[in-house]
Scaffold this motif. Structure first.
Motif, PDB file in Angstrom:
ATOM      1  N   ARG B  11       0.860  -1.244   0.153  1.00  0.00           N
ATOM      2  CA  ARG B  11       0.026  -0.053  -0.065  1.00  0.00           C
ATOM      3  C   ARG B  11       0.901   1.245   0.016  1.00  0.00           C
ATOM      4  NH1 ARG B  11      -5.465  -1.700   1.651  1.00  0.00           N
ATOM      5  NH2 ARG B  11      -5.430  -4.007   1.504  1.00  0.00           N
ATOM      6  N   THR B 152      -4.908  -7.982   2.839  1.00  0.00           N
ATOM      7  CA  THR B 152      -5.384  -7.272   3.577  1.00  0.00           C
ATOM      8  C   THR B 152      -5.576  -7.312   4.934  1.00  0.00           C
ATOM      9  OG1 THR B 152      -7.224  -7.235   1.820  1.00  0.00           O
ATOM     10  CG2 THR B 152      -8.105  -6.684   3.752  1.00  0.00           C
ATOM     11  N   CYS B 194       1.288  -4.315  -2.927  1.00  0.00           N
ATOM     12  CA  CYS B 194       0.302  -3.544  -3.610  1.00  0.00           C
ATOM     13  C   CYS B 194       0.535  -1.965  -3.366  1.00  0.00           C
ATOM     14  CB  CYS B 194      -1.178  -3.836  -3.690  1.00  0.00           C
ATOM     15  SG  CYS B 194      -1.454  -5.669  -3.707  1.00  0.00           S
ATOM     16  N   GLY B 196      -0.702   1.957  -3.500  1.00  0.00           N
ATOM     17  CA  GLY B 196      -2.007   2.615  -3.342  1.00  0.00           C
ATOM     18  C   GLY B 196      -2.274   2.720  -1.753  1.00  0.00           C
ATOM     19  N   ARG B 197      -2.433   3.805  -1.242  1.00  0.00           N
ATOM     20  CA  ARG B 197      -2.518   4.170   0.094  1.00  0.00           C
ATOM     21  C   ARG B 197      -4.061   3.809   0.597  1.00  0.00           C
ATOM     22  NH1 ARG B 197      -0.317   7.173   3.839  1.00  0.00           N
ATOM     23  NH2 ARG B 197       1.696   7.827   3.531  1.00  0.00           N
ATOM     24  N   THR B 198      -4.187   3.235   1.695  1.00  0.00           N
ATOM     25  CA  THR B 198      -5.670   2.672   2.095  1.00  0.00           C
ATOM     26  C   THR B 198      -6.378   4.069   2.342  1.00  0.00           C
ATOM     27  OG1 THR B 198      -4.531   0.838   3.087  1.00  0.00           O
ATOM     28  CG2 THR B 198      -6.749   1.103   3.484  1.00  0.00           C
ATOM     29  N   TYR B 202     -11.841   2.471   4.441  1.00  0.00           N
ATOM     30  CA  TYR B 202     -12.021   2.003   3.211  1.00  0.00           C
ATOM     31  C   TYR B 202     -12.808   0.644   3.236  1.00  0.00           C
ATOM     32  CZ  TYR B 202     -10.666  -0.273  -1.062  1.00  0.00           C
ATOM     33  OH  TYR B 202     -10.691  -0.959  -2.427  1.00  0.00           O
ATOM     34  N   SER B 206     -14.658  -1.531   0.085  1.00  0.00           N
ATOM     35  CA  SER B 206     -13.813  -2.724  -0.252  1.00  0.00           C
ATOM     36  C   SER B 206     -14.641  -3.827  -0.386  1.00  0.00           C
ATOM     37  CB  SER B 206     -12.414  -2.941   0.188  1.00  0.00           C
ATOM     38  OG  SER B 206     -12.769  -3.287   1.706  1.00  0.00           O
ATOM     39  N   GLN B 210     -13.462  -4.364  -4.274  1.00  0.00           N
ATOM     40  CA  GLN B 210     -12.123  -4.043  -3.903  1.00  0.00           C
ATOM     41  C   GLN B 210     -11.372  -3.386  -4.978  1.00  0.00           C
ATOM     42  OE1 GLN B 210     -10.061  -7.270  -1.859  1.00  0.00           O
ATOM     43  NE2 GLN B 210      -8.220  -5.816  -1.517  1.00  0.00           N
ATOM     44  N   THR B 211     -10.511  -2.406  -4.812  1.00  0.00           N
ATOM     45  CA  THR B 211      -9.621  -1.755  -5.731  1.00  0.00           C
ATOM     46  C   THR B 211      -8.384  -1.368  -5.305  1.00  0.00           C
ATOM     47  OG1 THR B 211     -10.664   0.490  -5.125  1.00  0.00           O
ATOM     48  CG2 THR B 211     -11.497  -0.770  -7.256  1.00  0.00           C
ATOM     49  N   VAL B 212      -8.237  -1.095  -3.895  1.00  0.00           N
ATOM     50  CA  VAL B 212      -7.071  -0.912  -3.233  1.00  0.00           C
ATOM     51  C   VAL B 212      -6.699  -2.276  -2.575  1.00  0.00           C
ATOM     52  CG1 VAL B 212      -5.772   0.553  -1.317  1.00  0.00           C
ATOM     53  CG2 VAL B 212      -7.470   1.445  -2.763  1.00  0.00           C
TER      54      VAL B 212
END
Lengths: 306, 306
Positions: B11, B152, B194, B196-198, B202, B206, B210-212
């Motif tokens: 992230r 996650t 991955c 991308g910051r959460t 979120y 999600s 889910q995209t992040v």
């Protein structure tokens, strides 16, 4: 408005309708010089489709894919209405009218390995009602919901009856993982009249994600119970022939493997489109041949293609 | 911030990372009293999952489905955060924390046919990190994009290492048609960090889509090439055990057949969650056990479950 009787009312109706098919599936009456076996014809007649594995060679497929790559780079083509992108991205989803705007694919449209079978089954001179190149990109290929192509061609294009069929030439392996077409075998015998008026210029939206002209869930439950589900997964180079009224659809594709195919719709000249039923404005020419109508030239008689 | 070292950064990174797994998959060191065969253990270790056909009887499945129906009618339950609906409809997608909010399913969580195997593989006392009932409704069940659950649980919940596994109990037949889970066998050996910051809170989004925390397509292409794809289609009553870091996902479901399953995440007590890495606010209790932590009681030793 058309002066033809509307045998298959749809869209402009209050309740969903199940209507038995009026026309035969095989329109001929002799097996003389048949380009497919009697068993294959029986299968097509019963199931509404016929899978012909590896009809095109791997080198032909390679040539088609190279042409596809070229089309994806062709900015002039991409700027036309004939090029349709995914609903949530700019990825190319379909290019239409490839039997006119592409020299190679216009040849493929008349390839006797397909056209002879179509001519035999429909027992008439033929023309191409619609043609397209479909891409289902990897990772985010969206589903196509259940539909009968004939429902759209009838309601939006004014195709009078069921004397048309589609040939889908697989350009990539279609597997259970990447959204292979699912069919309901035998469903071509019954027409589902769908509820919901067609919005103006609906094709601009429906080509990305169809919501009008899709069957209600109760009818689909009946259909799935009655006909079951079957996958048409097959290798690149295979051809799927299917009746215009076969219920089909496909799930999304999250795998890395795109799913691409060439798609040609053969219609009997005697079944040429009329003014659309319900007084709808006809869809443009790139989606449904009307003004540019010209019968395919029948080639010299061929030997059996398969 | 946690004082633990972050073995699996994700992230908050600039580029995607592929990191070799630090922990074993099988945490024990003896096969004595193993509840699965050596071949099954080898398979789990190699592939990152094990499918146990028909572990629950049809009458047990019936009872679970009746409970599911009752939950779908339970308006008090539906009003809680633990009940999650589909992104584009009000259809129920998941109910969380069923090991606490449902008497029947809290029993299932400790069923020795599953829990004994989890305890054997993780070689520790266990607790339930997360539990849920998943529905994938017919006709418009959406896909779940590729992901590792551990990514996650690590990034959002502060689960330190890979000493957890999931048991999915199929309540409906999972087929190639209705979005059966696809896995990349062997992918549990590699972690994808991955980019991308959460976003804050979120999880509200999600859980629907889910995209992040989803891998980039280049890493997924590498993974698919390296590990391939496999379907886990199986009959209702079957159980899929899979490692916390196994890459998995599923396509959409346009068929009439819903896809439902019970899902229990067993985590080793020694792998209890800490303050989330990157200083993220922890997700709520219904998604990740923290305050309500209590080890499962180990039952008397059982005979082989399968």
């Amino acid at each position: 408005m058309s002066t033809f009787e509307d045998l298959y009312p749809s869209r402009d109706i209050e309740e969903p309708l199940l209507i038995e098919r009026k026309e035969p599936v095989f329109h001929g009456n002799t097996l003389n010089n048949a380009p497919i076996s009697e068993a294959q014809l029986h299968q097509y007649d019963r199931d509404g489709y016929l899978l012909l594995p590896n009809l095109f060679s791997q080198s032909e497929v390679k040539r088609f894919l190279a042409e596809l790559d070229a089309m994806q780079q062709d900015e002039a083509l991409l700027a036309t209405e004939a090029a349709v992108t995914e609903p949530e991205s700019q990825a190319l989803r379909s290019v239409f009218q490839i039997h006119r705007n592409n020299a190679l694919f216009s040849q493929v449209a008349t390839d006797p390995r397909i056209a002879d079978i179509a001519r035999f089954i429909l027992d008439d001179d033929l023309y191409i009602h619609q043609s397209r190149l479909n891409f289902k990109p990897g990772f985010n290929g969206r589903e196509f919901y259940w539909h009968s192509d004939f429902e759209t061609w009838h309601a939006e294009d004014g195709m009078p009856g069921m004397r048309a069929l589609s040939a889908s030439i697989l350009l990539t392996d279609n597997t259970e993982f990447n959204g292979a077409l699912m069919v309901m075998p035998g469903s071509h015998r019954t027409f589902i009249g769908c509820v919901g008026r067609t919005p103006k210029d609906y094709y601009r939206k429906s080509l990305k994600a169809q919501t009008v002209g899709t069957p209600d869930t109760a009818s689909l439950e009946t259909f799935q119970q009655r006909y079951g589900l079957r996958s048409t997964a097959a290798k690149a180079g295979s051809v799927l022939l299917f009746d215009c009224n076969l219920m089909h659809g496909s799930n999304s594709n999250i795998t890395a493997n795109p799913r691409s195919n060439l798609f040609f719709v053969y219609n009997a000249v005697s079944n040429r489109v009329v003014a659309p039923f319900n007084g709808n404005t006809p869809r443009p020419e790139f989606l449904a041949t009307r003004e540019t109508f010209s019968p395919l030239l029948a080639p010299e008689p061929q030997k059996k293609a398969v």
